[in-house]
Design an enzyme around this catalytic site. Sequence first.
Site, PDB file in Angstrom:
ATOM      1  N   PRO A   1      15.945 117.163 -23.738  1.00 22.59           N
ATOM      2  CA  PRO A   1      14.481 117.046 -23.880  1.00 22.59           C
ATOM      3  C   PRO A   1      13.890 115.901 -23.052  1.00 22.59           C
ATOM      4  CG  PRO A   1      15.613 116.644 -25.978  1.00 22.59           C
ATOM      5  CD  PRO A   1      16.649 117.063 -25.011  1.00 22.59           C
TER       6      PRO A   1
ATOM      7  N   VAL B   1      23.781 114.335 -29.893  1.00 20.85           N
ATOM      8  CA  VAL B   1      24.412 113.321 -29.114  1.00 20.85           C
ATOM      9  C   VAL B   1      23.537 112.968 -27.919  1.00 20.85           C
ATOM     10  CG1 VAL B   1      26.745 113.970 -29.813  1.00 20.85           C
ATOM     11  CG2 VAL B   1      25.764 115.031 -27.751  1.00 20.85           C
TER      12      VAL B   1
ATOM     13  N   VAL C   1      23.271 115.209 -24.728  1.00 21.84           N
ATOM     14  CA  VAL C   1      22.768 116.575 -24.812  1.00 21.84           C
ATOM     15  C   VAL C   1      21.429 116.598 -25.560  1.00 21.84           C
ATOM     16  CG1 VAL C   1      23.188 118.879 -25.772  1.00 21.84           C
ATOM     17  CG2 VAL C   1      25.046 117.623 -24.645  1.00 21.84           C
ATOM     18  N   CYS C   2      21.469 116.281 -26.840  1.00 22.67           N
ATOM     19  CA  CYS C   2      20.281 116.439 -27.677  1.00 22.67           C
ATOM     20  C   CYS C   2      19.190 115.455 -27.294  1.00 22.67           C
ATOM     21  CB  CYS C   2      20.657 116.291 -29.145  1.00 22.67           C
ATOM     22  SG  CYS C   2      21.989 117.417 -29.587  1.00 22.67           S
ATOM     23  N   VAL C   3      19.558 114.335 -26.675  1.00 23.00           N
ATOM     24  CA  VAL C   3      18.563 113.405 -26.154  1.00 23.00           C
ATOM     25  C   VAL C   3      18.283 113.683 -24.680  1.00 23.00           C
ATOM     26  CG1 VAL C   3      18.037 110.969 -25.733  1.00 23.00           C
ATOM     27  CG2 VAL C   3      19.235 111.650 -27.827  1.00 23.00           C
TER      28      VAL C   3
END
Lengths: 203, 203, 203, 203, 203, 203, 203, 203
Positions: free
Chosen positions: B122, B114, B117-119
Amino acid sequence: MSATPGFIRKEDAVVLMLDHQTGLFSLVRDFQPDEFRNNVLALAATAKYFGLPTILATSMDQGPNGVLLPQLREILPDAPVIKRPGEINAWDNPEFLTTLKATGKKQIIVAGIVTDVCVAMPTLSALAEGYEVFVVVDASGTFSNVARDSAHIRMANAGAQLINWFAVACELQRDWRNGLEGLAALFEKHIPDYGNLISGLKR
Amino acid sequence: MSATPGFIRKEDAVVLMLDHQTGLFSLVRDFQPDEFRNNVLALAATAKYFGLPTILATSMDQGPNGVLLPQLREILPDAPVIKRPGEINAWDNPEFLTTLKATGKKQIIVAGIVTDVCVAMPTLSALAEGYEVFVVVDASGTFSNVARDSAHIRMANAGAQLINWFAVACELQRDWRNGLEGLAALFEKHIPDYGNLISGLKR
Amino acid sequence: MSATPGFIRKEDAVVLMLDHQTGLFSLVRDFQPDEFRNNVLALAATAKYFGLPTILATSMDQGPNGVLLPQLREILPDAPVIKRPGEINAWDNPEFLTTLKATGKKQIIVAGIVTDVCVAMPTLSALAEGYEVFVVVDASGTFSNVARDSAHIRMANAGAQLINWFAVACELQRDWRNGLEGLAALFEKHIPDYGNLISGLKR
Amino acid sequence: MSATPGFIRKEDAVVLMLDHQTGLFSLVRDFQPDEFRNNVLALAATAKYFGLPTILATSMDQGPNGVLLPQLREILPDAPVIKRPGEINAWDNPEFLTTLKATGKKQIIVAGIVTDVCVAMPTLSALAEGYEVFVVVDASGTFSNVARDSAHIRMANAGAQLINWFAVACELQRDWRNGLEGLAALFEKHIPDYGNLISGLKR
Amino acid sequence: MSATPGFIRKEDAVVLMLDHQTGLFSLVRDFQPDEFRNNVLALAATAKYFGLPTILATSMDQGPNGVLLPQLREILPDAPVIKRPGEINAWDNPEFLTTLKATGKKQIIVAGIVTDVCVAMPTLSALAEGYEVFVVVDASGTFSNVARDSAHIRMANAGAQLINWFAVACELQRDWRNGLEGLAALFEKHIPDYGNLISGLKR
Amino acid sequence: MSATPGFIRKEDAVVLMLDHQTGLFSLVRDFQPDEFRNNVLALAATAKYFGLPTILATSMDQGPNGVLLPQLREILPDAPVIKRPGEINAWDNPEFLTTLKATGKKQIIVAGIVTDVCVAMPTLSALAEGYEVFVVVDASGTFSNVARDSAHIRMANAGAQLINWFAVACELQRDWRNGLEGLAALFEKHIPDYGNLISGLKR
Amino acid sequence: MSATPGFIRKEDAVVLMLDHQTGLFSLVRDFQPDEFRNNVLALAATAKYFGLPTILATSMDQGPNGVLLPQLREILPDAPVIKRPGEINAWDNPEFLTTLKATGKKQIIVAGIVTDVCVAMPTLSALAEGYEVFVVVDASGTFSNVARDSAHIRMANAGAQLINWFAVACELQRDWRNGLEGLAALFEKHIPDYGNLISGLKR
Amino acid sequence: MSATPGFIRKEDAVVLMLDHQTGLFSLVRDFQPDEFRNNVLALAATAKYFGLPTILATSMDQGPNGVLLPQLREILPDAPVIKRPGEINAWDNPEFLTTLKATGKKQIIVAGIVTDVCVAMPTLSALAEGYEVFVVVDASGTFSNVARDSAHIRMANAGAQLINWFAVACELQRDWRNGLEGLAALFEKHIPDYGNLISGLKR
């Protein structure tokens, strides 16, 4: 005989896809483009999967309305395409009407652009002649939500049944065991969420 | 040197597609499913068309997050897939970081599920190490518009540039004459309205 | 000198209207068609009314992008039209850049289709060279709200000022007494509610 | 005779445009102003193009309701304008009723502001007297979507057909060959997307 | 030291849940009630799961603002509850400030009702004293989207990071292997789609 | 006997909850996930509270459709669950039909996923056999608003009554004095705003 | 001195309400009429309750812009009203500027119609002269959400703080004990939900 | 006698305002609070202005439902208030029914909270007994749009007419000359846009 509206019956139904032309697609504002193209192709793929007789039509395809959506033609390469030289209501075109009546079917599944004209007019004409009409609401598009909703009410009050392409497929299938893999492939391709559920199982 | 944020440069860019997994897709509510799957595949096709190094990643793909979207894998069959055993921030995974750094690129084009978070994680990690980061907003999805907008503000305020996949393609292409047909084919497939314009011309 | 962003000054400003082409209009989904065409024409009429130098541009107008909007051309029949053979960023086209720089203006008022590419790229290029840039948000269109919002954030964070066509007109006018009738006519034509207020007074 | 609702027939129809007054336009919140003014003018232009008898009306135009929209009057300079001194339902005004009945038409095409009163009341009155009534939903406006939708249901359940101005034009035209250029000009002017398709062809 | 905004660190963070009172909930219109109550409880459950020090507060809980949400209290029965007799900004309450400072934490995770006051005021106060502030946007509610968005911009421009509760949990967890079952249980309970993915696996 | 549609009568009603399966939930896009799960569980809790016979059903629960929502099962542990091996219309499944008819009830309260198929088909079948059918619109979900609205119109025009779970509960209760605390507890749990009102009173 | 943006301080603030004129209200489309009128009056009532110096202004109030909203004048009968003969930016009007500067205040609380011009121009002018500016977003209106959002970004990036009227009131009050009944009466009148909470207590 | 649904007739109508209680208002989510409170008060003021018999009712007003909206009571201080001890359907309360029947009216104008229960139940009961029922859609509120729309369809299909408060007033007035100033004052107070038109005229 019950007065309750009936389901679509595979042996009694013909599919009409009216004026899904490249120019007319740009008029459609009641759906997002990705969703709408997918719905149109899904209905075509449904018709193909169940082997329903299907008639395509265009209106003045040399002019601004544009040509028949090529991706739709690829799915149904053998369906007759009635190129209307001017009649706005497909029902007014003799070739169209002859082709339709030659199928001998009494249940019409219809979608097109725009909902309030290219779908509504033949729907009302067909109802007047005693056909059962199923309007595929999500494979039909038009200028605005208010135009769509009004056309829906007009057609429903005249006796048409409003339905979406997924329900068309399910009523034709009736039972998953009538060809599980074919239906699953249809849904996997045209319903991303369903595709993800199926992919998840393959793990 | 100008302080103005620069464009994506083909020779300097690497694409990260993080956690586009079949289970996680069902969490995405800030896009309609048809539109979102199309955007994700369009970014992958863009990366492929321009030959950018691309790294795929998954998070715990044996569990509820599901497997890498098969259609994405089909477009990029040779891209490395980093299967993270637990690290939520891909940057915390040594294999991922080594693979990324081996490309030698300093511009990161990133999308994932999502967004917040996942974008976002990083992205913040990369910015802290001096990378230029371009977040592809329409190939990244999350739970709600408020979650998305907040993550966008957080990342943009930290220095990331927000961009959509179409703009990524255009910045990489710079001039239609750098391969007209390839770009046209990419747009025809992934932008229905553009496809209709192109089909109309073929008449 | 204050660091506060300044207003548009009539003597310092040039208007760029980029790629308002008939095909590209069909890509615009962040505005309704009536509203968007009106906004584009209103910006052109504003530029004409204030006598600002204005540069029009098209991208590959022999292909699917289509021709320059005829109604726009009618308002500005004498403005130069730069027909770019391939450059996506107008700034990359020498003729465009020469024409722009020949005006000697340092404030750029820019609108176009699509916001995230045809507007965003020259905006970033102009900012990098020290221009003040005013992006006319309601005369620029693109695929979706998320694409628009992200391009807005990207441009604003790079130093551009976001503005709508009405505010452009008001900053150029500064005082109603600088030609009351002309401004009223402009608003009467392009703002229905304002037109109704004015008509009501004539009773 | 079929009980199916019929189409509009050019020889049987009269158009009623009720209370499109400058003050009342400011009450309309179920459409954006650009879109709504365009729809109203498009219906007037349709009536003119097909030469339908058309009756305009106002309600207390010396007061806050304001004057008849000047742009509407320009399109239909010769239509009778019934200035009602107080009757809210136009049907209650003897001059209006006489003018209407003098046309001898039995199909009424009606639009107005506000939908739930100035349109709904004469619609119900006309239905009670055996007229066929076509309510033009997109040239009629009101305070909110809930007011609109409820008025639509009320009128449709009483026997009115809901329709949009584009469908009115198409039912009157029936076949593009009944004057291709006139219809195309009508659509080019009032449907931006259609205009762009037509402009594109002229290239 | 990088200027990039950092992540939440479990050892440095304290959670403030301000004025989640039964009366004030009825003011919240930027979320649907089911979604909002769930988000608030999810943030509390996150704080509990990670063992973060958490401070609850109420404002005039004998009056119309109502009592502390009982379901929130059930999750965090031992957290201190600061009952403010009148101070609108919790930071102005000595007991609150003392309790907060006694935790020794420098990262504040804050949510409350309403966003633009009960969250914004302590956020600005904390930033002024050098705290890092993470505003949990989806566990904070207010009267309207425009009130929310403006408060977000105000706080973000002052240095706060905007975040959602899911991202708070993920930044605290960092790695799924730091207690897989606990995190999964948290998500299963508070994210229906995630719960369904997990249930599907148990089959 | 009046032709007016009647209310739900506790002694005559049976509840059908069809295909509330973990996979199918991910298809539902006409509700937010929190709201929809809550509505489904609220209907189940209502059935339980009033002691109505309730039949659960699943469709191919070994495949992508997923298992029966565990939280639903927890509320109704003793209700029969008809696992259909393939029939899309539950009415086509003999075991389902036998179980239903064994209840002897003539009023059917039905909800399911998806509205346009799993709810619409048995609704039409039941109406054809003379049942009174109450479709619980907010405990039934589907792909889009247009699919939902069309299914609603189709079912309502065939004679079904559209209702929400709260109205189901109120019609069953008829009078608060028929067990005040039970109804209050039901509403407190499943309607956050109502819960807050009740909590406020306990102060 | 901290660089963190400060709160509104009662002793340092002046309120500017610009061009809340009866004609201009009809241009406002980013709020519903009931909500917007209420917000405007609420801000005026807040200014009055806290005794802040307040300056009203109009622009060409003999023309289509209309007269000052009478209900606003009733709340603030003694505030100076600067009737600008033509200056669009109130800051350009010497009488306005003199009146403002005579207050000696350095914090400006400003609202008006339209946001992007009548609010944005004096906001930028005030910031350039070193004032602190608080833009009251919900008592300011304009043509569309995109015009509003862009003006917000422009003003916020120039240093203004975006705030809503409720937060203005709360920052001025600081503590409920500074006059509980007055604040409660203000909220009871202008926030229906709050009013209901208070009425509930009186039972 | 025509079968066409008739208008409201002043001499035949009674107004029922059911359960507009302070607690229940917090359940209403299909309207914004300002708009809804205004609509409710506007209906009361309409009833008062036309001197219609009006019956107020509450449900368990000692509990969470709260007390009758005080502002409503102020407008109609002499109307009977039926305090139901438990009956959910007001029609089940003997005192209510007696009071209603004593009016001798056969047209019922009804509004309440919530639409799907407190309005729908007496509406269906009244229709069953041969009353004409006019449901005032914008003075009735409920949990969600889907609950509202379904209740509307249910009631309309049973024979009720859906109407908004403005249309109620207009049907009662029939002609502006039946008391111009009173009606104008009603609209000026409760329709901000209309108020602005009237204020503009007074200039």
